[in-house]
Design a protein around this motif. Structure first.
Motif, PDB file in Angstrom:
ATOM      1  N   UNK A   1       0.861  -1.186   0.000  1.00 11.05           N
ATOM      2  CA  UNK A   1       0.000   0.000   0.000  1.00 11.05           C
ATOM      3  C   UNK A   1       0.891   1.228   0.000  1.00 11.05           C
ATOM      4  N   UNK A   2       0.768   2.037  -1.022  1.00 12.74           N
ATOM      5  CA  UNK A   2       1.637   3.211  -1.163  1.00 12.74           C
ATOM      6  C   UNK A   2       0.868   4.527  -0.996  1.00 12.74           C
ATOM      7  N   UNK A   3      -0.378   4.431  -0.572  1.00  8.34           N
ATOM      8  CA  UNK A   3      -1.210   5.631  -0.430  1.00  8.34           C
ATOM      9  C   UNK A   3      -1.760   5.727   0.979  1.00  8.34           C
ATOM     10  N   UNK A   4      -1.765   6.940   1.493  1.00  8.28           N
ATOM     11  CA  UNK A   4      -2.358   7.247   2.793  1.00  8.28           C
ATOM     12  C   UNK A   4      -3.494   8.222   2.508  1.00  8.28           C
ATOM     13  N   UNK A   5      -4.716   7.854   2.861  1.00  7.93           N
ATOM     14  CA  UNK A   5      -5.875   8.692   2.565  1.00  7.93           C
ATOM     15  C   UNK A   5      -6.284   9.495   3.790  1.00  7.93           C
TER      16      UNK A   5
ATOM     17  N   UNK B   1      -1.664   3.658  10.243  1.00 10.13           N
ATOM     18  CA  UNK B   1      -0.463   3.581  11.076  1.00 10.13           C
ATOM     19  C   UNK B   1       0.380   2.363  10.725  1.00 10.13           C
ATOM     20  N   UNK B   2      -0.252   1.208  10.522  1.00  8.53           N
ATOM     21  CA  UNK B   2       0.495  -0.010  10.184  1.00  8.53           C
ATOM     22  C   UNK B   2       1.176   0.113   8.826  1.00  8.53           C
ATOM     23  N   UNK B   3       0.540   0.797   7.898  1.00  6.24           N
ATOM     24  CA  UNK B   3       1.131   0.992   6.571  1.00  6.24           C
ATOM     25  C   UNK B   3       2.395   1.844   6.699  1.00  6.24           C
ATOM     26  N   UNK B   4       2.292   2.944   7.430  1.00  7.88           N
ATOM     27  CA  UNK B   4       3.452   3.823   7.621  1.00  7.88           C
ATOM     28  C   UNK B   4       4.561   3.078   8.355  1.00  7.88           C
ATOM     29  N   UNK B   5       4.186   2.261   9.327  1.00  2.00           N
ATOM     30  CA  UNK B   5       5.189   1.498  10.072  1.00  2.00           C
ATOM     31  C   UNK B   5       5.906   0.490   9.164  1.00  2.00           C
TER      32      UNK B   5
END
Length: 176
Positions: free
Chosen positions: A70-74, A87-91
């Protein structure tokens, strides 16, 4: 005998009164001599599971692969606060960046079409900076992260409804 009977009743009453009152005494501790018998019991080794886990790198985990993909944060409307859902994606991205010190990520902040160009450029920058701050807090070097804003200039969805706008309120993570 007349004295012996009342005395025996009194003695029985005293004994029964003492035995009916529960007392909480600390559990007796095992003597030092008993310790070797506990240590002498055979223990089933759990060693086979440990080497497999030790050989497995942080990037081999299926959950990591899913999150790193996942390369997008909405973001919510008019907000630059990273939602708990991401948060888990950024981590996951922080773990990868820390393990690959020569890699860099470009954080592109985006906004939907509502609002002026100036406002949306500022909002996109705040969104990119919010993700950058999280990555830095998780231990990624500042030199690996660049945050820029594209405002409303690069929409993912050209529609003019809430579904389209929700897709356009994001930060894209682009690796260099």
């Amino acid at each position: 005998m007349k004295i012996a009977l009342p005395l025996s009743i009194l003695f029985a009453a005293v004994l029964s009164a003492c035995s009916s009152t529960p007392t909480q005494e600390p559990a007796p501790t095992a003597p030092a001599a008993a310790a070797p018998s506990v240590a002498a019991k055979p223990v089933t080794p759990a060693a086979p599971a440990a080497p497999a886990a030790a050989k497995k790198g942080p990037f081999d985990d299926e959950k990591f692969k899913l999150l790193f993909g996942k390369k997008d944060i909405f973001f919510d409307y008019n907000s630059f606060e990273v939602k708990l859902d991401y948060f888990d994606v950024v981590e996951a991205h922080s773990k990868w960046l820390k393990g690959n010190a020569d890699s860099k990520v470009l954080l592109q902040g985006n906004a939907d079409e509502r609002g002026s160009s100036e406002y949306n450029l500022a909002l996109g920058q705040k969104r990119a900076e919010a993700v950058k701050s999280m990555l830095s807090t998780l231990g990624v070097k500042e030199s690996q992260i660049e945050a820029v804003s594209l405002g409303k200039e690069k929409p993912r969805n050209a529609g003019h409804d809430e579904a389209a706008w929700a897709e356009n309120r994001r930060v894209d993570m682009v690796y260099k």
